[in-house]
Design an enzyme around this catalytic site. Structure first.
Site, short mmCIF file in Angstrom:
data_model
loop_
_atom_site.label_atom_id
_atom_site.label_comp_id
_atom_site.label_asym_id
_atom_site.label_seq_id
_atom_site.Cartn_x
_atom_site.Cartn_y
_atom_site.Cartn_z
N CYS A 1 -17.50 62.22 -81.21
CA CYS A 1 -17.98 61.34 -80.15
C CYS A 1 -19.01 62.03 -79.25
O CYS A 1 -20.12 62.30 -79.70
CB CYS A 1 -16.80 60.78 -79.36
SG CYS A 1 -17.19 59.26 -78.46
N ARG B 1 -20.48 47.75 -76.17
CA ARG B 1 -19.91 49.04 -76.53
C ARG B 1 -19.10 48.90 -77.82
O ARG B 1 -18.44 47.89 -78.04
CB ARG B 1 -19.02 49.52 -75.39
CG ARG B 1 -18.51 50.94 -75.53
CD ARG B 1 -17.75 51.37 -74.29
NE ARG B 1 -17.27 52.74 -74.39
CZ ARG B 1 -17.99 53.80 -74.07
NH1 ARG B 1 -19.21 53.64 -73.62
NH2 ARG B 1 -17.49 55.02 -74.19
N HIS C 1 -11.99 58.95 -83.23
CA HIS C 1 -10.85 59.57 -82.55
C HIS C 1 -9.58 59.30 -83.35
O HIS C 1 -9.60 58.69 -84.40
CB HIS C 1 -10.70 59.00 -81.14
CG HIS C 1 -11.93 59.12 -80.30
ND1 HIS C 1 -12.36 60.31 -79.76
CD2 HIS C 1 -12.82 58.18 -79.87
CE1 HIS C 1 -13.44 60.11 -79.03
NE2 HIS C 1 -13.75 58.82 -79.09
#
Length: 241
Positions: free
Chosen positions: A88, A123, A186
């Site tokens: 990320c 997003r 993640h």
């Protein structure tokens, strides 16, 4: 083997430090003498064989990038053959540039031929399933606002079958160059994808992953099945490995 989690005080928002724990434990289970280092931003980056960078918020990400550029150790170690897993914000830092909170450009450390700008749309948040030539089907959770474009000579880590990934319209996720692997996923990523953990260990040990003694990964497979089923519920069918 020395494994370093880089700047957990700045890049520790999403629990990606768990990747270091997974790597260290899988090495120890195989009898490999392993030291896991928590390399905070207050100190110089240590010499290690394998480095993990995680996700973080905009301000800490900018501070982490500047500190890594000034320190220089990570770049030198990669030139010497060290392995890097960058997740990320860490993935964006590993490229040539990334956006700040207002979209302003900031310099990355240039380990990957990738440049990130702000996503023009919503997003990217949610479960990701992706197919990679390196390991079996990859599962993870993305939460980012970046659009990452890869340069010639930089290979995508995977192709997305569910989720956004790099967000540049190519359908790709992450990037690989040499022994540096960047991704938006993640989870922690390596708890969900033990084959990827073993690939990184094999890179650091300079051996074929098949040479690593097998481990009992029933618990990890149960987690993988659960995550694949969560993605499949809206209408996708099938069980992935």
């Amino acid at each position: 083997m020395r494994i370093a989690v880089v700047y957990p005080d700045l890049l520790g928002t999403y629990g990606d430090g768990g990747n270091g724990l997974v790597l260290a434990q899988r090495a120890r289970w195989r009898g490999i003498d392993t030291e896991l280092l928590q390399a905070t931003s207050e100190s110089a980056v240590p010499e290690a064989d394998l480095y993990c960078l995680g996700g973080g918020e905009d301000g800490p990400q900018v501070r982490a990038a500047r500190a890594l550029i000034d320190d220089g150790m990570l770049t030198r170690r990669v030139a010497g053959g060290a392995v890097v897993l960058a997740v990320c914000a860490g993935y964006q830092i590993a490229g040539h540039g990334f956006p700040g909170a207002e979209g302003e450009p900031h310099e990355g450390i240039g380990l990957l031929g990738a440049t990130t700008v702000k996503l023009s749309g919503p997003r990217a948040v949610g479960e990701v399933v992706a197919e990679s030539a390196l390991v079996p089907t990859v599962t993870g959770f993305e939460n980012h606002g970046g659009r990452t474009t890869l340069e010639d000579g930089t290979t995508p880590f995977a192709t997305v079958t569910s989720g956004v990934g790099n967000g540049d319209g190519s359908g790709t996720e992450g990037a690989v160059h040499g022994r540096v692997l960047g991704t938006y996923l993640h989870g922690p990523l390596l708890a969900r994808n033990p084959a990827l953990a073993d690939l990184l260990l094999a890179w650091a040990l300079e051996i074929d992953p098949a040479a690593l003694p097998p481990l009992n990964d029933e618990a990890a497979q149960a987690l993988r099945d659960e995550r694949f089923e969560a993605v499949a519920r809206p209408g996708r069918a099938g069980r992935r490995r």
